[in-house]
Design a protein around this motif. Structure first.
Motif, PDB file in Angstrom:
ATOM      1  N   HIS A 112       0.820  -1.216   0.000  1.00 25.22           N
ATOM      2  CA  HIS A 112       0.000   0.000   0.000  1.00 25.22           C
ATOM      3  C   HIS A 112       0.850   1.261   0.000  1.00 25.22           C
ATOM      4  CE1 HIS A 112      -3.365  -2.613   0.736  1.00 25.22           C
ATOM      5  NE2 HIS A 112      -2.799  -3.064   1.820  1.00 25.22           N
ATOM      6  N   THR A 113       2.107   1.130   0.360  1.00 22.94           N
ATOM      7  CA  THR A 113       2.976   2.309   0.460  1.00 22.94           C
ATOM      8  C   THR A 113       4.224   2.162  -0.399  1.00 22.94           C
ATOM      9  OG1 THR A 113       4.095   1.379   2.399  1.00 22.94           O
ATOM     10  CG2 THR A 113       2.208   2.835   2.805  1.00 22.94           C
ATOM     11  N   PHE A 114       4.225   1.232  -1.339  1.00 25.31           N
ATOM     12  CA  PHE A 114       5.433   0.961  -2.120  1.00 25.31           C
ATOM     13  C   PHE A 114       5.820   2.137  -3.003  1.00 25.31           C
ATOM     14  CE2 PHE A 114       7.836  -0.522  -5.743  1.00 25.31           C
ATOM     15  CZ  PHE A 114       8.864  -1.197  -5.102  1.00 25.31           C
ATOM     16  N   ARG A 115       4.910   2.594  -3.827  1.00 28.14           N
ATOM     17  CA  ARG A 115       5.212   3.664  -4.789  1.00 28.14           C
ATOM     18  C   ARG A 115       5.619   4.942  -4.067  1.00 28.14           C
ATOM     19  NH1 ARG A 115       5.970   2.225  -9.651  1.00 28.14           N
ATOM     20  NH2 ARG A 115       4.343   1.140 -10.760  1.00 28.14           N
ATOM     21  N   ALA A 116       6.570   5.655  -4.667  1.00 34.90           N
ATOM     22  CA  ALA A 116       7.005   6.941  -4.120  1.00 34.90           C
ATOM     23  C   ALA A 116       5.841   7.929  -4.151  1.00 34.90           C
ATOM     24  CB  ALA A 116       8.176   7.484  -4.933  1.00 34.90           C
ATOM     25  N   TYR A 117       5.726   8.708  -3.099  1.00 36.84           N
ATOM     26  CA  TYR A 117       4.728   9.769  -3.042  1.00 36.84           C
ATOM     27  C   TYR A 117       5.313  10.922  -2.234  1.00 36.84           C
ATOM     28  CZ  TYR A 117       3.745   8.036   1.678  1.00 36.84           C
ATOM     29  OH  TYR A 117       3.870   7.644   2.982  1.00 36.84           O
ATOM     30  N   LYS A 118       4.712  12.085  -2.338  1.00 32.68           N
ATOM     31  CA  LYS A 118       5.220  13.266  -1.638  1.00 32.68           C
ATOM     32  C   LYS A 118       4.615  13.358  -0.243  1.00 32.68           C
ATOM     33  CE  LYS A 118       7.951  15.414  -4.517  1.00 32.68           C
ATOM     34  NZ  LYS A 118       9.379  15.489  -4.224  1.00 32.68           N
ATOM     35  N   ARG A 119       5.462  13.586   0.739  1.00 33.05           N
ATOM     36  CA  ARG A 119       5.030  13.961   2.094  1.00 33.05           C
ATOM     37  C   ARG A 119       5.781  15.244   2.373  1.00 33.05           C
ATOM     38  NH1 ARG A 119       5.229   9.720   5.939  1.00 33.05           N
ATOM     39  NH2 ARG A 119       2.998   9.562   5.679  1.00 33.05           N
ATOM     40  N   GLY A 120       5.039  16.357   2.287  1.00 31.71           N
ATOM     41  CA  GLY A 120       5.716  17.650   2.360  1.00 31.71           C
ATOM     42  C   GLY A 120       6.647  17.752   1.165  1.00 31.71           C
ATOM     43  N   LEU A 150      -4.400   4.131   9.830  1.00 31.60           N
ATOM     44  CA  LEU A 150      -5.022   4.809   8.700  1.00 31.60           C
ATOM     45  C   LEU A 150      -3.941   5.333   7.750  1.00 31.60           C
ATOM     46  CD1 LEU A 150      -7.719   5.743   7.542  1.00 31.60           C
ATOM     47  CD2 LEU A 150      -7.441   7.851   8.822  1.00 31.60           C
ATOM     48  N   TYR A 151      -3.645   4.558   6.715  1.00 30.89           N
ATOM     49  CA  TYR A 151      -2.701   4.994   5.688  1.00 30.89           C
ATOM     50  C   TYR A 151      -3.027   4.275   4.391  1.00 30.89           C
ATOM     51  CZ  TYR A 151      -0.196   0.629   6.603  1.00 30.89           C
ATOM     52  OH  TYR A 151       0.133  -0.679   6.767  1.00 30.89           O
ATOM     53  N   GLY A 152      -2.327   4.699   3.343  1.00 33.29           N
ATOM     54  CA  GLY A 152      -2.569   4.091   2.037  1.00 33.29           C
ATOM     55  C   GLY A 152      -4.003   4.300   1.590  1.00 33.29           C
ATOM     56  N   VAL A 153      -4.602   3.262   1.051  1.00 36.74           N
ATOM     57  CA  VAL A 153      -5.967   3.349   0.519  1.00 36.74           C
ATOM     58  C   VAL A 153      -7.016   3.047   1.588  1.00 36.74           C
ATOM     59  CG1 VAL A 153      -5.222   2.746  -1.812  1.00 36.74           C
ATOM     60  CG2 VAL A 153      -5.974   0.951  -0.248  1.00 36.74           C
ATOM     61  N   ARG A 154      -6.602   2.863   2.822  1.00 35.55           N
ATOM     62  CA  ARG A 154      -7.531   2.410   3.857  1.00 35.55           C
ATOM     63  C   ARG A 154      -8.665   3.400   4.134  1.00 35.55           C
ATOM     64  NH1 ARG A 154      -3.562  -0.568   8.202  1.00 35.55           N
ATOM     65  NH2 ARG A 154      -3.050  -2.327   6.856  1.00 35.55           N
TER      66      ARG A 154
END
Length: 168
Positions: free
Chosen positions: A81-89, A152-156
């Motif tokens: 659920h968190t594999f792909r790179a994404y922006k946090r700040g 609560l993270y990803g698509v949850r």
């Protein structure tokens, strides 16, 4: 052998992640200082085991640990659920940018061992809650129609909203 926990003085109810490069570099420097203190009082550190959001992991800190001959193991549960790179700040978070920087990536996602090879990471499949002497079905009264356990993270959150909208 000895064990030392680095929590960066965050409480249990505080999200453990960084949003800026400055926070990330600071956390990395504090972790290295923690390792230094532990080595002064207990001898060489052989392994740093990490179970934290990837936004905490400064590449310079990981390089420094490697230069010192200290192995790094990053544990990622539910990482599909968190594999792909994404922006946090301003940071690139997610498993993809950081997994190749550690010596071993512990995953509970069966397909991940192949996915990790593609990005140059060394993944090991280690199931969670795998002790059948402790984790096994037990007879119980089913009195809860729907139960969701987990953070609560990803698509949850999207999944919970979808189910609630349908009366579940």
């Amino acid at each position: 052998k000895s064990f030392s926990l680095f929590s960066d003085d965050c409480g249990d109810d505080v999200p453990f992640y960084c949003s800026t490069r400055g926070e990330q570099r600071g956390r990395g420097k504090r972790l290295l200082a923690h390792v230094d203190t532990h080595e002064r009082t207990h001898g060489n550190v052989d392994l740093v085991f990490i179970y934290a959001d990837s936004s905490n992991l400064d590449s310079a800190m990981l390089s420094e640990l490697r230069e010192r001959g200290i192995w790094t193991v990053l544990m990622g549960l539910d990482d599909r659920h968190t594999f792909r790179a994404y922006k946090r700040g301003e940071l690139d978070a997610g498993v993809e940018p950081v997994a190749p920087l550690v010596d071993l990536y512990w995953t509970s996602w069966r397909a991940a061992t192949l996915v990790h090879r593609v990005i140059g990471s060394r993944a090991w499949l280690g199931a969670v809650a795998a002790d059948p002497g402790f984790f096994h079905p037990v007879p119980t009264t089913r009195d809860i129609p729907v139960l969701f356990l987990g953070q609560l993270y990803g698509v949850r959150s999207e999944l919970v909203r979808y189910l609630r909208a349908r009366g579940i």
